[in-house]
Design an enzyme around this catalytic site. Structure first.
Site, PDB file in Angstrom:
ATOM      1  N   GLN A  24      36.015  49.810  39.555  1.00  0.00           N
ATOM      2  CA  GLN A  24      35.985  48.519  38.859  1.00  0.00           C
ATOM      3  C   GLN A  24      35.249  48.588  37.521  1.00  0.00           C
ATOM      4  O   GLN A  24      35.412  47.700  36.687  1.00  0.00           O
ATOM      5  CB  GLN A  24      35.323  47.454  39.747  1.00  0.00           C
ATOM      6  CG  GLN A  24      36.130  47.129  40.992  1.00  0.00           C
ATOM      7  CD  GLN A  24      35.402  46.140  41.880  1.00  0.00           C
ATOM      8  OE1 GLN A  24      34.618  46.541  42.728  1.00  0.00           O
ATOM      9  NE2 GLN A  24      35.627  44.860  41.686  1.00  0.00           N
ATOM     10  N   HIS A  77      39.536  49.878  46.694  1.00  0.00           N
ATOM     11  CA  HIS A  77      39.449  50.052  45.234  1.00  0.00           C
ATOM     12  C   HIS A  77      39.530  51.528  44.851  1.00  0.00           C
ATOM     13  O   HIS A  77      40.154  51.882  43.839  1.00  0.00           O
ATOM     14  CB  HIS A  77      38.130  49.490  44.698  1.00  0.00           C
ATOM     15  CG  HIS A  77      38.125  48.008  44.463  1.00  0.00           C
ATOM     16  ND1 HIS A  77      38.966  47.396  43.557  1.00  0.00           N
ATOM     17  CD2 HIS A  77      37.369  47.017  44.985  1.00  0.00           C
ATOM     18  CE1 HIS A  77      38.719  46.086  43.544  1.00  0.00           C
ATOM     19  NE2 HIS A  77      37.757  45.827  44.416  1.00  0.00           N
ATOM     20  N   GLY A  79      29.738  43.448  46.565  1.00  0.00           N
ATOM     21  CA  GLY A  79      30.239  44.817  46.569  1.00  0.00           C
ATOM     22  C   GLY A  79      30.876  45.163  45.239  1.00  0.00           C
ATOM     23  O   GLY A  79      31.471  44.283  44.588  1.00  0.00           O
ATOM     24  N   HIS A  85      37.154  46.715  51.805  1.00  0.00           N
ATOM     25  CA  HIS A  85      37.611  46.194  50.508  1.00  0.00           C
ATOM     26  C   HIS A  85      37.252  47.167  49.373  1.00  0.00           C
ATOM     27  O   HIS A  85      38.091  47.478  48.524  1.00  0.00           O
ATOM     28  CB  HIS A  85      36.961  44.814  50.282  1.00  0.00           C
ATOM     29  CG  HIS A  85      37.215  44.191  48.953  1.00  0.00           C
ATOM     30  ND1 HIS A  85      37.916  43.017  48.801  1.00  0.00           N
ATOM     31  CD2 HIS A  85      36.859  44.560  47.701  1.00  0.00           C
ATOM     32  CE1 HIS A  85      37.984  42.704  47.519  1.00  0.00           C
ATOM     33  NE2 HIS A  85      37.344  43.624  46.819  1.00  0.00           N
ATOM     34  N   GLU A  86      36.003  47.657  49.380  1.00  0.00           N
ATOM     35  CA  GLU A  86      35.562  48.561  48.296  1.00  0.00           C
ATOM     36  C   GLU A  86      36.254  49.919  48.401  1.00  0.00           C
ATOM     37  O   GLU A  86      36.588  50.531  47.382  1.00  0.00           O
ATOM     38  CB  GLU A  86      34.041  48.728  48.306  1.00  0.00           C
ATOM     39  CG  GLU A  86      33.231  47.434  48.187  1.00  0.00           C
ATOM     40  CD  GLU A  86      33.673  46.539  47.053  1.00  0.00           C
ATOM     41  OE1 GLU A  86      34.189  47.041  46.035  1.00  0.00           O
ATOM     42  OE2 GLU A  86      33.510  45.306  47.185  1.00  0.00           O
ATOM     43  N   CYS A 141      37.029  38.930  44.744  1.00  0.00           N
ATOM     44  CA  CYS A 141      36.824  40.227  44.100  1.00  0.00           C
ATOM     45  C   CYS A 141      36.367  39.990  42.673  1.00  0.00           C
ATOM     46  O   CYS A 141      36.938  39.143  41.978  1.00  0.00           O
ATOM     47  CB  CYS A 141      38.127  41.032  44.114  1.00  0.00           C
ATOM     48  SG  CYS A 141      37.991  42.647  43.331  1.00  0.00           S
ATOM     49  N   LEU A 142      35.361  40.738  42.246  1.00  0.00           N
ATOM     50  CA  LEU A 142      34.884  40.594  40.875  1.00  0.00           C
ATOM     51  C   LEU A 142      35.973  40.952  39.867  1.00  0.00           C
ATOM     52  O   LEU A 142      35.911  40.508  38.724  1.00  0.00           O
ATOM     53  CB  LEU A 142      33.646  41.477  40.652  1.00  0.00           C
ATOM     54  CG  LEU A 142      32.394  40.975  41.389  1.00  0.00           C
ATOM     55  CD1 LEU A 142      31.285  42.009  41.319  1.00  0.00           C
ATOM     56  CD2 LEU A 142      31.943  39.652  40.789  1.00  0.00           C
TER      57      LEU A 142
HETATM   58  C1  QAP Z   1      34.346  42.023  48.041  1.00  0.00           C
HETATM   59  O1  QAP Z   1      33.565  40.638  46.330  1.00  0.00           O
HETATM   60  C2  QAP Z   1      34.345  41.115  49.231  1.00  0.00           C
HETATM   61  O2  QAP Z   1      36.058  35.379  42.189  1.00  0.00           O
HETATM   62  C3  QAP Z   1      33.218  41.775  47.076  1.00  0.00           C
HETATM   63  O3  QAP Z   1      34.469  34.275  40.336  1.00  0.00           O
HETATM   64  C4  QAP Z   1      34.569  39.752  49.106  1.00  0.00           C
HETATM   65  O4  QAP Z   1      31.534  40.408  45.455  1.00  0.00           O
HETATM   66  C5  QAP Z   1      34.111  41.623  50.466  1.00  0.00           C
HETATM   67  C6  QAP Z   1      32.960  37.143  42.968  1.00  0.00           C
HETATM   68  C7  QAP Z   1      34.552  38.932  50.222  1.00  0.00           C
HETATM   69  C8  QAP Z   1      34.078  40.801  51.570  1.00  0.00           C
HETATM   70  C9  QAP Z   1      34.294  39.462  51.451  1.00  0.00           C
HETATM   71  C10 QAP Z   1      34.275  36.739  43.010  1.00  0.00           C
HETATM   72  C11 QAP Z   1      32.135  36.576  42.018  1.00  0.00           C
HETATM   73  C12 QAP Z   1      32.435  38.191  43.863  1.00  0.00           C
HETATM   74  C13 QAP Z   1      34.765  35.781  42.147  1.00  0.00           C
HETATM   75  C14 QAP Z   1      32.671  40.022  45.517  1.00  0.00           C
HETATM   76  C15 QAP Z   1      33.928  35.215  41.182  1.00  0.00           C
HETATM   77  C16 QAP Z   1      32.611  35.613  41.131  1.00  0.00           C
HETATM   78  C17 QAP Z   1      33.204  38.903  44.702  1.00  0.00           C
HETATM   79 CO    CO Z   2      36.943  43.991  44.769  1.00  0.00          CO
END
Ligand code: QAP
Ligand code: CO
Length: 171
Positions: A54, A140, A49, A136-137, A94-95
Site C-alpha cells: 500500500q 495486499h 493494518g 486482508h493484509e 481499507c486505507l
Molecule cells: C483492514 O483497514 C481491515 O475507508 C485495515 O476512510 C479493515 O485500517 C481489517 C480506514 C476492517 C479488518 C477489518 C478506512 C480509514 C482504515 C477508510 C483499515 C477510511 C479511513 C482501514
Molecule cells: Co487494505
C-alpha cells in the site's frame, strides 16, 4: 519519522505481487525506519493494518495493531497461514479504498507463521478481528483487494466513486 503516501484503488501498483523479504534486510536502519513510518502512517489514518504494497514497497511484510490504545503493534515478515478453521463475515474497509465498507467472508481462526521485525520466527493463532486483518493484509501482498470479493458491478461502482472523488479533490 514520516507519513507515507498510501496508494488508492484503482492504482495498478496495488496489483503488484510482493517478493519475499531477505531477512538480512531487517538489520538495516532503512528497513526499521520504514516499519516505524508504516506504523505512524497507519495510526495517523487511523487504521488497524497496513501492508507494504500500500506504500508502494513490494515486499512481503505488514504492520497491524487492532487495539484502541496502540498497545499491541505487530509486524509480520514473510507471513504464511499454516492452518485455518471456520468462517466469519466482517464489514471491512481499507486505507487504499477510502470511505468504502463491505462485508467479506474469511476464515474464522488462522495460524500464521512469520518473522518479527528483528527476524525472529513466531507462530500466532488468531481469531475475530485480528484474523480478518491478517488475511486482508496478506491479500495486499498478492495484489488482491477486499473489493475483489464484491460483484463486478459493485466493484465498478466503487472504482467510479473513487475516481470521481479524486477528480473533485484535484479540481
Ligand atoms: C483492514 O483497514 C481491515 O475507508 C485495515 O476512510 C479493515 O485500517 C481489517 C480506514 C476492517 C479488518 C477489518 C478506512 C480509514 C482504515 C477508510 C483499515 C477510511 C479511513 C482501514
Ligand atoms: Co487494505
Amino acid at each position: 519519522m514520516a507519513l507515507l503516501t498510501i496508494l488508492e484503488f484503482p492504482d495498478p501498483r496495488l496489483r503488484t505481487k510482493a517478493a519475499d523479504v531477505d531477512p538480512a534486510d531487517l538489520a538495516t536502519p532503512a528497513f526499521q525506519t520504514l516499519i516505524d513510518d508504516m506504523f505512524e502512517s497507519m495510526y495517523d489514518a487511523p487504521g488497524i493494518g497496513l501492508a507494504a504494497s500500500q506504500v508502494d514497497v513490494h515486499k512481503r511484510f505488514m504492520v497491524i495493531d487492532v487495539t484502541d490504545d496502540h498497545s499491541r503493534p505487530l509486524v509480520f515478515v514473510n507471513p504464511r497461514i499454516t492452518a485455518r478453521d471456520g468462517e466469519q463475515v466482517y464489514q471491512e474497509g481499507c486505507l487504499s479504498v477510502p470511505g468504502i465498507y463491505a462485508d467479506v467472508t474469511r476464515s474464522n481462526t488462522i495460524t500464521v507463521e512469520a518473522l518479527d521485525r528483528h527476524g525472529q520466527p513466531f507462530t500466532l493463532e488468531a481469531d475475530g478481528l485480528l484474523a480478518v486483518c491478517i488475511q486482508h493484509e496478506m491479500d495486499h501482498l498478492d495484489g488482491k483487494l477486499f473489493v475483489d470479493y464484491l460483484s463486478p458491478l459493485k466493484r465498478e461502482m466503487v472504482r467510479k466513486k473513487l475516481l470521481k472523488a479524486k477528480r473533485a479533490a484535484a479540481a
